[in-house]
Structures are given as structure tokens and as C-alpha cells.
Write a protein that holds these residues in place. Structure first.
Motif, PDB file in Angstrom:
ATOM      1  N   ASP A  80       0.827  -1.205   0.000  1.00 29.00           N
ATOM      2  CA  ASP A  80       0.000   0.000   0.000  1.00 29.00           C
ATOM      3  C   ASP A  80       0.863   1.258   0.000  1.00 29.00           C
ATOM      4  N   ALA A  81       2.002   1.197   0.687  1.00 28.40           N
ATOM      5  CA  ALA A  81       2.909   2.338   0.747  1.00 28.40           C
ATOM      6  C   ALA A  81       3.760   2.480  -0.508  1.00 28.40           C
ATOM      7  N   GLY A  82       3.714   1.483  -1.386  1.00 32.22           N
ATOM      8  CA  GLY A  82       4.582   1.505  -2.554  1.00 32.22           C
ATOM      9  C   GLY A  82       6.029   1.251  -2.202  1.00 32.22           C
ATOM     10  N   LEU A  83       6.213   0.426  -1.157  1.00 31.53           N
ATOM     11  CA  LEU A  83       7.563   0.122  -0.679  1.00 31.53           C
ATOM     12  C   LEU A  83       7.797  -1.388  -0.569  1.00 31.53           C
ATOM     13  N   PRO A  84       7.530  -2.165  -1.613  1.00 32.16           N
ATOM     14  CA  PRO A  84       7.807  -3.605  -1.511  1.00 32.16           C
ATOM     15  C   PRO A  84       9.279  -3.836  -1.229  1.00 32.16           C
ATOM     16  N   ALA A 133       8.603  10.887   2.486  1.00 31.87           N
ATOM     17  CA  ALA A 133       7.419  10.326   1.845  1.00 31.87           C
ATOM     18  C   ALA A 133       6.908  11.246   0.737  1.00 31.87           C
ATOM     19  N   ARG A 134       6.876  12.525   1.028  1.00 34.46           N
ATOM     20  CA  ARG A 134       6.429  13.478  -0.001  1.00 34.46           C
ATOM     21  C   ARG A 134       7.393  13.500  -1.179  1.00 34.46           C
ATOM     22  N   ALA A 135       8.676  13.424  -0.889  1.00 38.29           N
ATOM     23  CA  ALA A 135       9.682  13.488  -1.954  1.00 38.29           C
ATOM     24  C   ALA A 135       9.541  12.337  -2.931  1.00 38.29           C
ATOM     25  N   ARG A 136       9.104  11.174  -2.456  1.00 41.51           N
ATOM     26  CA  ARG A 136       8.961  10.043  -3.366  1.00 41.51           C
ATOM     27  C   ARG A 136       7.533   9.940  -3.923  1.00 41.51           C
ATOM     28  N   GLY A 137       6.683  10.911  -3.584  1.00 40.62           N
ATOM     29  CA  GLY A 137       5.330  10.939  -4.129  1.00 40.62           C
ATOM     30  C   GLY A 137       4.377   9.970  -3.486  1.00 40.62           C
ATOM     31  N   ALA A 138       4.611   9.618  -2.240  1.00 40.33           N
ATOM     32  CA  ALA A 138       3.762   8.651  -1.539  1.00 40.33           C
ATOM     33  C   ALA A 138       2.402   9.248  -1.208  1.00 40.33           C
ATOM     34  N   HIS A 139       1.381   8.377  -1.152  1.00 42.20           N
ATOM     35  CA  HIS A 139       0.070   8.795  -0.652  1.00 42.20           C
ATOM     36  C   HIS A 139       0.145   8.859   0.870  1.00 42.20           C
ATOM     37  N   ILE A 140      -0.249   9.982   1.440  1.00 43.20           N
ATOM     38  CA  ILE A 140      -0.194  10.164   2.887  1.00 43.20           C
ATOM     39  C   ILE A 140      -1.586   9.909   3.455  1.00 43.20           C
TER      40      ILE A 140
END
Length: 418
Positions: free
Chosen positions: A87-91, A251-258
Motif C-alpha cells: 500500500d505504501a509503494g515500498l515492496p 514520503a512526499r519526496a517520493r510521491g507517496a500517498h499520505i
């Protein structure tokens, strides 16, 4: 101090084997409480629990190396962690250096099954040689085994925290992860909790304490009744809820959904009784007040409280008194609900379930209901979101967690803002 974001959610609960399904069920007020199936409870006074259904560890955890030697609750935890990472885009932990990734989990300390203990006592009494237990049995009971698998799933070589403070455990684990990221010891933490105390020993033990309800045995979905005048004890549940916490700037720098920002945390002790909460609010009031102070927010900013709300007479009185003490006149305007009315008490994972519900409030603008609230206790006069989800407009929520032994934890979350 760094700001801390929640960017991933994963869940295995009595109402769904993923976070999305769980939230939809909670919003709709669907109960996951039913008859106990993991052992024969037909002769027990308590025969119901909130049980995880149709969970297949091999499907949820495809890597056999991660599944090896996991207990039932441990498998829930690893599956929830994998979902949170996705969900975080961090597999696999993404691009963060392994030393910048950590794990913080709440769980019940493993112990031998009662039949194994009985066999050991029998052999000691009869002067028989003790048998050598298979190493996999020992590892299945080790609290570090699921945590190690979660660390492997996220490539986490940084801070490791294991918490076993009963029903506050995942609240403490999340709070400690928040502090670790806030202080720059890690940039990403996998945090939450997992548990399953639906065994004949635990059901018997909680029953002897008088903590479990014996009412509504033939209508299990009506048994958990927080804040109701006829509440008579909690319903055991099981499951896991895990989150990815990140340094907000990263998180913002990598474009993550917060999903939300954690802005406050506090932990206290009641110093009262082992199994009873203080009727005057005690350390519960202190935890909420200190969390608000940590967040730098007045009580009037909070629009929703994910209550601990166990359905025991003492807890619901204590928590209501504490809310009134801390929130003053605003206590009548804040929405308060307990997801335990639908899933039972997930013990060490309970705070994670409350946090999942609170995040749903921030995302959708609807507070999950407290179901089975048909006869409100005249002494409990707050807005407990009775029986149906309620639309609310808020940017700030609070999550409460308390436990036997007198431990308390409180978290404050806000919608992401620049």
C-alpha cells in the motif's frame, strides 16, 4: 523533530483479510463475531469470539521463507505487514537504506500449549525422561519469529522494538515507532500488532476473571455491546493490523500517498488495580491530555475518538469520565465509537484496529458505529455513534488503548497538511 506520516495500511481481522474490506465492514456496522471453531468450546460458558475467516497463509505470504515457523497470529502479522508495504509503494522496503528501516510490533509473548506443559509436569512427577521438543515448535512460540519475518519482508536492519503490554501493545508499538522516526533514528518503520488468544486456556482464564460476556451466546453478533446499559464483558477477537510510518518529508519526496500524519503520543500507568480501570479516569485522562499537549492542540480540534470501548462496565465508565475531564464542554460534540462492537477485542492488536478505523474517518468523513447500542447507559451520555455510521467533518482524531495492568496509550492523527 521530524514529522511522521502513515503511508501504508494492512489488516487481517474478523471482518476482512485486508484493510479495505475491514474498513468497509466497520463503516457498514457488520459484525465478525461468531462461534469458536479453533477448539471445541461446546462445554464452555463462553463459546463465541471474533475469528479470522478463510485466511490462507500460503496465499497471503507467498514466500515460503517468510512463512516458516510462524504461529497463527504471527502469520496474520506478516500478511498485514506485506499489505502495508504494498500500500505504501515500498515492496521490500523501497529505496531506503536497510539501516534506515525498522520494525515495532506489539504481540502476546508466546508460551507452550497447556497439553505440552501437562506432559512435562507428568514426566517430572513420574521421574520420566523429558522429551526433546522440535525446534520448530519453540520458534513458533517465540515472539521474535514473526517480527524477524516482518523485518525480512521490509528489508529492515534498523531499530527493532517488541512490546508485550497486553491490550495496549500495538498502541505502544506505534507510539515508539513514531518517536523513532520523529527523532531521526529511522526513516521508515513497520509498526502495529498481531494476536490471537482464542485458545481454551485463554478463554477459560478470562472467563474466570469475569472479563468475558456469557450473554447472547445464541446471537454472537449481538454480544459485544460497548457503552450499553446491558454490557457485561468483552468478546475476544484475533487478527493483525500493521502500518508503514515514514519521515513525512521523505514520503512526499517520493510521491507517496499520505493517509495521515501522527502528531501526538503519550503513554501512562494507572497505578491502580491489575484488572480494573480507575473509575475517576486516572492515567487514562493523563494519557489523553499529554497526547494533546505533545501534539500542541486544544481538545476542541479533535472531532473523533477511536475509543478503547471494551464493553466491560468498568472500562466504559472510566473512558467516558476521562473524555469528559479532558474535553470539557467539547466532549458532547466529539464522536466516540468502538470497533470492538464488531470485531471483538483483538488484545495486542486492538489499538491498530482502532487506528485503522480512525484513518477511515479522515479519509471518508464517516465515523464507524458502535453497534448493539440499543439501551444506552444513563451514566454514559456522549455521542457513541450508535448503530449506524455518522458523517463528521474533522481533520483530527484520537486513538485510545488501555490494558490489564493499568497501561494506557493515546495517539493523535491529522490529515496531511503542507
Amino acid at each position: 523533530m521530524r514529522r511522521v506520516a502513515i503511508t501504508g495500511i494492512g489488516a487481517v481481522t474478523p471482518v476482512g483479510n485486508d484493510a479495505g474490506t475491514t474498513w468497509n465492514a466497520l463503516r457498514e456496522g457488520r459484525s465478525g463475531v461468531g462461534r469458536i471453531t479453533v477448539f471445541d468450546a461446546s462445554s464452555f460458558a463462553v463459546r463465541i469470539a471474533g475469528m479470522v475467516k478463510d485466511f490462507d497463509a500460503a496465499s497471503a505470504i507467498p514466500d515460503p521463507a517468510l512463512r516458516r515457523n510462524l504461529s497463527r497470529p504471527g502469520a496474520f502479522g506478516v500478511a498485514a505487514a506485506l499489505e502495508a508495504l504494498a500500500d505504501a509503494g515500498l515492496p521490500g522496503g523501497g529505496d531506503y537504506h536497510p539501516a534506515q528501516r525498522g520494525v515495532s510490533v506489539g504481540a502476546t509473548v508466546g508460551r507452550p500449549a497447556l497439553d505440552e506443559m501437562a506432559e512435562i509436569f507428568h514426566r517430572l512427577r513420574e521421574s520420566l525422561p523429558l522429551y526433546r521438543q522440535p525446534i520448530e515448535h519453540v520458534l513458533e512460540r517465540d515472539q521474535n519469529t514473526p517480527a524477524a519475518a516482518i523485518a525480512r519482508a521490509g528489508g529492515c536492519a534498523g531499530p527493532m522494538v517488541g512490546v508485550s503490554t497486553a491490550c495496549t501493545a500495538s498502541g505502544h508499538a506505534l507510539g515508539e515507532a513514531y518517536r523513532i522516526v520523529q527523532e531521526g533514528e529511522a526513516r521508515m518503520m513497520l509498526a502495529g500488532g498481531y494476536d490471537s488468544l482464542i485458545s481454551w486456556l485463554d478463554v477459560l482464564g478470562f472467563s474466570l476473571l469475569g472479563a468475558l460476556t456469557t450473554d447472547h451466546a445464541d446471537e454472537p453478533q449481538r454480544a459485544s455491546r460497548p457503552f450499553s446499559d446491558d454490557r457485561s464483558g468483552f468478546v475476544l477477537g484475533e487478527g493483525a493490523v500493521m502500518f508503514v510510518l515514514e519521515d513525512l518529508e521523505s514520503a512526499r519526496a517520493r510521491g507517496a500517498h499520505i493517509h495521515a500524519e501522527i502528531v501526538g503520543y503519550a503513554a501512562t500507568m494507572n497505578a491502580y488495580r491489575m484488572t480494573d480501570p480507575p473509575p475517576d479516569g486516572g492515567g487514562v485522562s493523563l494519557a489523553m491530555a499529554q497526547a494533546l499537549e505533545d501534539a500542541g492542540l486544544p481538545p476542541s480540534e479533535v472531532g473523533y475518538i477511536a475509543a478503547h470501548g471494551t464493553s466491560t462496565p468498568g472500562n466504559d465508565i472510566c473512558e467516558t469520565k476521562a473524555i469528559k475531564d479532558v474535553f470539557g464542554a467539547h466532549a458532547q460534540r466529539v464522536a466516540v465509537s468502538s470497533v470492538k462492537s464488531m470485531i471483538g477485542h483483538l488484545t495486542a492488536a486492538a489499538a491498530g484496529a482502532g487506528l485503522l478505523g480512525a484513518l477511515g474517518v479522515l479519509r471518508t468523513g464517516y465515523a464507524p458505529p458502535t453497534i448493539n447500542l440499543d439501551r444506552p447507559d444513563p451514566a454514559l451520555d456522549l455521542n457513541y455513534v450508535a448503530n449506524a455510521a455518522q458523517a463528521i467533518d474533522t481533520d483530527t482524531v484520537m486513538v485510545n488503548a488501555f490494558a490489564f495492568g493499568g497501561t494506557n496509550a493515546c495517539l493523535i492523527l491529522r490529515k496531511d497538511t503542507p
